[in-house]
Every structure is written in structure tokens, then in C-alpha cells.
Scaffold this motif. Sequence first.
Motif, short mmCIF file in Angstrom:
data_model
loop_
_atom_site.label_atom_id
_atom_site.label_comp_id
_atom_site.label_asym_id
_atom_site.label_seq_id
_atom_site.Cartn_x
_atom_site.Cartn_y
_atom_site.Cartn_z
N UNK A 100 0.82 -1.21 0.00
CA UNK A 100 0.00 0.00 0.00
C UNK A 100 0.86 1.26 0.00
N UNK A 101 0.45 2.22 -0.83
CA UNK A 101 1.12 3.51 -0.91
C UNK A 101 0.07 4.61 -0.80
N UNK A 102 0.20 5.47 0.22
CA UNK A 102 -0.73 6.57 0.42
C UNK A 102 0.02 7.81 0.90
N UNK A 103 -0.62 8.96 0.78
CA UNK A 103 0.01 10.23 1.14
C UNK A 103 -0.46 10.70 2.53
N UNK A 104 0.29 11.63 3.16
CA UNK A 104 -0.05 12.10 4.50
C UNK A 104 -1.50 12.59 4.61
N UNK A 105 -2.14 12.23 5.73
CA UNK A 105 -3.51 12.62 5.99
C UNK A 105 -4.53 11.58 5.58
N UNK A 106 -4.15 10.63 4.75
CA UNK A 106 -5.09 9.60 4.33
C UNK A 106 -5.25 8.56 5.43
N UNK A 107 -6.43 7.97 5.53
CA UNK A 107 -6.71 7.03 6.61
C UNK A 107 -7.67 5.95 6.11
N UNK A 108 -7.66 4.82 6.80
CA UNK A 108 -8.52 3.70 6.42
C UNK A 108 -9.80 3.71 7.26
N UNK A 109 -10.76 2.92 6.84
CA UNK A 109 -11.90 2.64 7.69
C UNK A 109 -11.45 1.82 8.90
N UNK A 110 -12.16 1.94 10.00
CA UNK A 110 -11.89 1.07 11.15
C UNK A 110 -12.18 -0.37 10.72
N UNK A 111 -11.29 -1.27 11.08
CA UNK A 111 -11.44 -2.66 10.66
C UNK A 111 -10.73 -3.59 11.64
N UNK A 112 -10.94 -4.88 11.47
CA UNK A 112 -10.15 -5.88 12.20
C UNK A 112 -9.98 -7.08 11.30
N UNK A 113 -9.06 -7.96 11.70
CA UNK A 113 -8.71 -9.12 10.88
C UNK A 113 -9.03 -10.42 11.62
N UNK A 114 -9.24 -11.48 10.85
CA UNK A 114 -9.51 -12.79 11.44
C UNK A 114 -8.23 -13.53 11.80
N UNK A 115 -7.13 -12.82 11.78
CA UNK A 115 -5.84 -13.37 12.16
C UNK A 115 -4.85 -12.25 12.36
N UNK A 116 -3.62 -12.59 12.69
CA UNK A 116 -2.60 -11.59 12.97
C UNK A 116 -2.25 -10.81 11.70
N UNK A 117 -2.03 -9.50 11.84
CA UNK A 117 -1.49 -8.69 10.75
C UNK A 117 -0.09 -8.23 11.12
N UNK A 118 0.85 -8.43 10.20
CA UNK A 118 2.23 -7.97 10.39
C UNK A 118 2.53 -6.91 9.35
N UNK A 119 3.27 -5.88 9.74
CA UNK A 119 3.49 -4.70 8.90
C UNK A 119 4.97 -4.38 8.85
N UNK A 120 5.43 -3.97 7.66
CA UNK A 120 6.80 -3.50 7.47
C UNK A 120 6.74 -2.21 6.66
N UNK A 121 7.41 -1.15 7.15
CA UNK A 121 7.38 0.15 6.48
C UNK A 121 8.56 0.27 5.52
N UNK A 122 8.26 0.43 4.23
CA UNK A 122 9.31 0.62 3.23
C UNK A 122 9.80 2.05 3.25
N UNK A 123 8.86 2.99 3.29
CA UNK A 123 9.24 4.41 3.33
C UNK A 123 8.14 5.21 4.00
N UNK A 124 8.52 6.39 4.50
CA UNK A 124 7.54 7.27 5.13
C UNK A 124 7.26 6.89 6.57
N UNK A 125 6.10 7.33 7.05
CA UNK A 125 5.69 7.13 8.44
C UNK A 125 4.27 6.60 8.48
#
Length: 254
Positions: A163-188
Amino acid sequence: MVAPRICVRLRAEVGTWNLAKRGLRAHNSKSAYPMKTHGACSAIAVMLLSLLRANIVSAQLASTCVENSPERRGELGCSIIENKLLPGGLKEPLFWHIDRFDSQERARTAVGPASVAFEADGTSWLVTIESKTADHHGGRHVAQVGRLPLPRAPKYAMQVLSAAFTPGMYSLVHHHSGVEAIYVIKGEACYETPARAFKLRKGETLAMAGGTPMRAVVTGSTLRYVLSVIVNDAAQPPTMRMEEGTGPKLVACR
């Protein structure tokens, strides 16, 4: 009404300071630099309005994750790279292992029953769910995330996203049926949950247990690019979203 109150206070404080500096008494304050404070107040009012407008413009709901999103063509979006059923008999502890390759061909050659190869941000990646992370499958080690808290399920699946998005963008509130793992390539990146907000910068990782309500928010001042994987109950959809404005109270990203 905020700017006028600030201006009134600013005039009073600047006038008092100037009088004290010159050794004048308070009864002369009405004539003490009115034009200078008026100009300062006008500048503050313009600045406040600009900041308010910037916040309104920059806050934007991000698109949901889909297969072959515009992210795959170098634009903004969230792409479902692959949904893959994981082999039975996986032994915990399990980790999300991320390797980088010189070419997509080499990455694809290294694909196993619990890994996915793809390109993102001009780089060839291989991501694997495994218990041993010393073997880099012919690539260069980037990161490992875990151990991963798996849900109780007879079979597991993995969904890989980019996923690539710009500052200020946000997702809907959500949850997952399992663990989510995240790695940041660039940005914050920042993730709001009921307990706390998790802020991540380039190269940092996070794993959140299944069922955790969350909202992804792009903080910072540059493009945010992340990779993520959801390891979930194969009998359930990976992601459940809530309508905007609904869901539990979350700790806001700052």
C-alpha cells in the motif's frame, strides 16, 4: 472567533512589553505600536486559517485494498498481492520473514509453499511465513516480524498486501480474522487501536493480534509505503470493515 481573541491578547502583551522597555506607564498603552500588533494579528489569523484548511484538505479516506490497485502502476492505492492457503503442520513459533532479491525472476524461483514473491517500490521481495529465519532463500535479509500470535483454526491462509498513500489519508476502522504484520518501506505509518496508537518509521515493524480494532493513518510529511501480511483462519475473510464513524473509540495518532 479564535483569531480575534489571540489578537486582543497579543496587542495587550506586546503593548505592555514595549511600555516596560521604554519606562512608560500603562495609561499610555493605547498609543503603543497599534499598527505593528495589527499586522502581527493579521499574520496569525492567516496562518491559523491556512492550517485549518490544510487539515481539512489532507484528511481523506483511503481506498480499500483490491487486486491490481493503482499501486501496481506506481500510483496511490492498496493492492492484494496474493491470497495463499498455507500448508498444514506449521510449527510455532512462526515469523514473517522478508527478503530482498536482485530480480523478480530470482525471487520467484525461491517461492515455497508458505511464501510469495512480488515487486513493490521498484524492489523484488520474497515474504515467507516460517519458524526458521536463518535461511534467506538466496536473497538478502531485510526483516523478520514475530513471533506471530496465530488464531485457533484447523487451516491457515495468508494475504499479502502492498500500500502507498500520502499524509492525511486514513482507512476505515477494521479488524482481521488473524494476525497482521506490517513493514514500512518508506515514510511514516500510524495505527490507531483502543489501547494505544502505534507509530512506525522506515524499516520498523509491527504485529497485531487478530480481532484488534484498528485504523491506519498516514502521518509524517512524505509518501507512506508499507508491506503487510495477514495470517488468518482460512474459513474466515481476512478483513472485516466498519462503516465510517462507527466502531470503538481509538487512541488517535499524533
